[in-house]
Design a protein around this motif. Sequence first.
Motif, PDB file in Angstrom:
ATOM      1  N   UNK A 122       0.853  -1.185   0.000  1.00  0.00           N
ATOM      2  CA  UNK A 122       0.000   0.000   0.000  1.00  0.00           C
ATOM      3  C   UNK A 122       0.890   1.236   0.000  1.00  0.00           C
ATOM      4  N   UNK A 123       0.751   2.075  -1.025  1.00  0.00           N
ATOM      5  CA  UNK A 123       1.479   3.338  -1.117  1.00  0.00           C
ATOM      6  C   UNK A 123       0.552   4.495  -0.765  1.00  0.00           C
ATOM      7  N   UNK A 124       1.032   5.408   0.079  1.00  0.00           N
ATOM      8  CA  UNK A 124       0.337   6.670   0.359  1.00  0.00           C
ATOM      9  C   UNK A 124       1.345   7.771   0.085  1.00  0.00           C
ATOM     10  N   UNK A 125       1.109   8.535  -0.975  1.00  0.00           N
ATOM     11  CA  UNK A 125       2.125   9.433  -1.516  1.00  0.00           C
ATOM     12  C   UNK A 125       1.535  10.826  -1.731  1.00  0.00           C
TER      13      UNK A 125
ATOM     14  N   UNK B  90       5.019   5.310   2.879  1.00  0.00           N
ATOM     15  CA  UNK B  90       4.449   6.633   3.076  1.00  0.00           C
ATOM     16  C   UNK B  90       5.501   7.665   2.705  1.00  0.00           C
ATOM     17  N   UNK B  91       5.255   8.397   1.617  1.00  0.00           N
ATOM     18  CA  UNK B  91       6.242   9.338   1.097  1.00  0.00           C
ATOM     19  C   UNK B  91       5.603  10.700   0.873  1.00  0.00           C
TER      20      UNK B  91
ATOM     21  N   UNK C 216       9.305   8.409   4.128  1.00  0.00           N
ATOM     22  CA  UNK C 216      10.243   9.386   3.574  1.00  0.00           C
ATOM     23  C   UNK C 216       9.557  10.748   3.472  1.00  0.00           C
ATOM     24  N   UNK C 217      10.165  11.757   4.101  1.00  0.00           N
ATOM     25  CA  UNK C 217       9.756  13.156   3.933  1.00  0.00           C
ATOM     26  C   UNK C 217       8.284  13.411   4.263  1.00  0.00           C
ATOM     27  N   UNK C 218       7.793  12.813   5.331  1.00  0.00           N
ATOM     28  CA  UNK C 218       6.445  13.119   5.798  1.00  0.00           C
ATOM     29  C   UNK C 218       6.524  14.241   6.842  1.00  0.00           C
TER      30      UNK C 218
ATOM     31  N   UNK D  64       2.880  22.446   9.734  1.00  0.00           N
ATOM     32  CA  UNK D  64       3.872  23.455  10.112  1.00  0.00           C
ATOM     33  C   UNK D  64       5.239  23.095   9.544  1.00  0.00           C
ATOM     34  N   UNK D  65       5.294  22.039   8.764  1.00  0.00           N
ATOM     35  CA  UNK D  65       6.474  21.506   8.078  1.00  0.00           C
ATOM     36  C   UNK D  65       7.470  20.850   9.030  1.00  0.00           C
ATOM     37  N   UNK D  66       6.991  20.422  10.185  1.00  0.00           N
ATOM     38  CA  UNK D  66       7.825  19.647  11.103  1.00  0.00           C
ATOM     39  C   UNK D  66       7.798  18.177  10.685  1.00  0.00           C
ATOM     40  N   UNK D  67       8.926  17.487  10.770  1.00  0.00           N
ATOM     41  CA  UNK D  67       8.960  16.065  10.376  1.00  0.00           C
ATOM     42  C   UNK D  67       8.016  15.223  11.226  1.00  0.00           C
ATOM     43  N   UNK D  68       7.382  14.259  10.594  1.00  0.00           N
ATOM     44  CA  UNK D  68       6.478  13.336  11.279  1.00  0.00           C
ATOM     45  C   UNK D  68       6.868  11.919  10.882  1.00  0.00           C
ATOM     46  N   UNK D  69       7.105  11.078  11.876  1.00  0.00           N
ATOM     47  CA  UNK D  69       7.410   9.676  11.616  1.00  0.00           C
ATOM     48  C   UNK D  69       6.193   8.830  11.967  1.00  0.00           C
ATOM     49  N   UNK D  70       6.267   7.541  11.664  1.00  0.00           N
ATOM     50  CA  UNK D  70       5.175   6.622  11.975  1.00  0.00           C
ATOM     51  C   UNK D  70       5.436   5.989  13.333  1.00  0.00           C
ATOM     52  N   UNK D  71       4.480   6.138  14.246  1.00  0.00           N
ATOM     53  CA  UNK D  71       4.586   5.541  15.566  1.00  0.00           C
ATOM     54  C   UNK D  71       3.867   4.196  15.593  1.00  0.00           C
TER      55      UNK D  71
END
Length: 336
Positions: free
Chosen positions: A236-239, A270-271, A300-302, A306-313
């Motif tokens: 599954x791609x979410x781009x 997730x890109x 990558x680059x999520x 506010x343009x703060x980086x977000x990772x997957x928890x």
Amino acid sequence: MRRLRDGYISDVHCTRSNGAIYFNNAHNVKIFGCSARDVSDTAFDFEGCTYCLFDGIHSVNAGNFGISIFYATRGNVIKNFHARQTAEAARLRERYATKRFKPGLGKTLFRRLAGFEDPDFEQDVVLDTGSFVYEGEGFGLVAVDSWVNVTYRNVNHHNVVMDLRAHSNAREQYLQDNRFTFTKPASDGDALVAIGPNSASYARWQGGVIESTVDQPSGVIPLLAQARAYGGVTIVDIIECRIDVPGVDTSILIGDARRSGRSPGHAFRLHGNLVTKGSRMAALNINQRAGGAALQLETLNNRDLSFSPVDVETDQNEGIARYRELRVGLKATRPR
């Protein structure tokens, strides 16, 4: 019109009937510039059809479905369409004093259902450029399921939720540049958009927007992406999606939803997504907790808005419990 071949229909306008333009096992029929209003069942339907086209159709108020496809579908295309349901759609059965065409909820803008699996007959449908608008109580619904590949692009939704995994039998899904706008709050624990095939195949969400003009409860999930195929690997791609739904705790929820402990794990990429400021992206490890392999993940680059980086928890037990209580599809259209 049963088993029509090589037909052409244009400028037909129906009102106060049980249906408008309805086919059964047709082939190579083109329908242009037709409309329907106040029909008690389904306005436009391609039941069991192959290589047919709806172009420029307009539906207002159908007791069950504005546009639908039952049973087999191959090569069918629906484009340049508009379907709208108002509060009047749910009252059509009462108005016409009929008990037919239950349930008559008047909530569904598009539905593909009642399909069957045939390994010798690959099924598909394309929806290209249109709008779905709901103006009644709660939300309207778009649902695609039952052993079909779907291509879905450039469609605007107004107070309409989506479920692409309703009967657990959905196949490959390609969604591009679609927009979902919500102007009223959902209920806590509702999923606004749910995607994910139940086969060892592929789903892709690219571009598009999910936004709300009002604050939503913290437990609302704007985008739920899950894979449940018993064996193999679903990707599954979410781009490059943008989610602007104020108030939510989790903007994107992904998961390998198998409870049988299988290997290998399903895969998500997730890109370049933008999510609600202060929200997160979360992964459910249901399959791993059942003794299977971990979910495969590439991010990558999520960022948030506010343009703060977000990772997957990785969500813990309480997250899995909430997931099992999520209201998805038709359930999410109704206020609690």
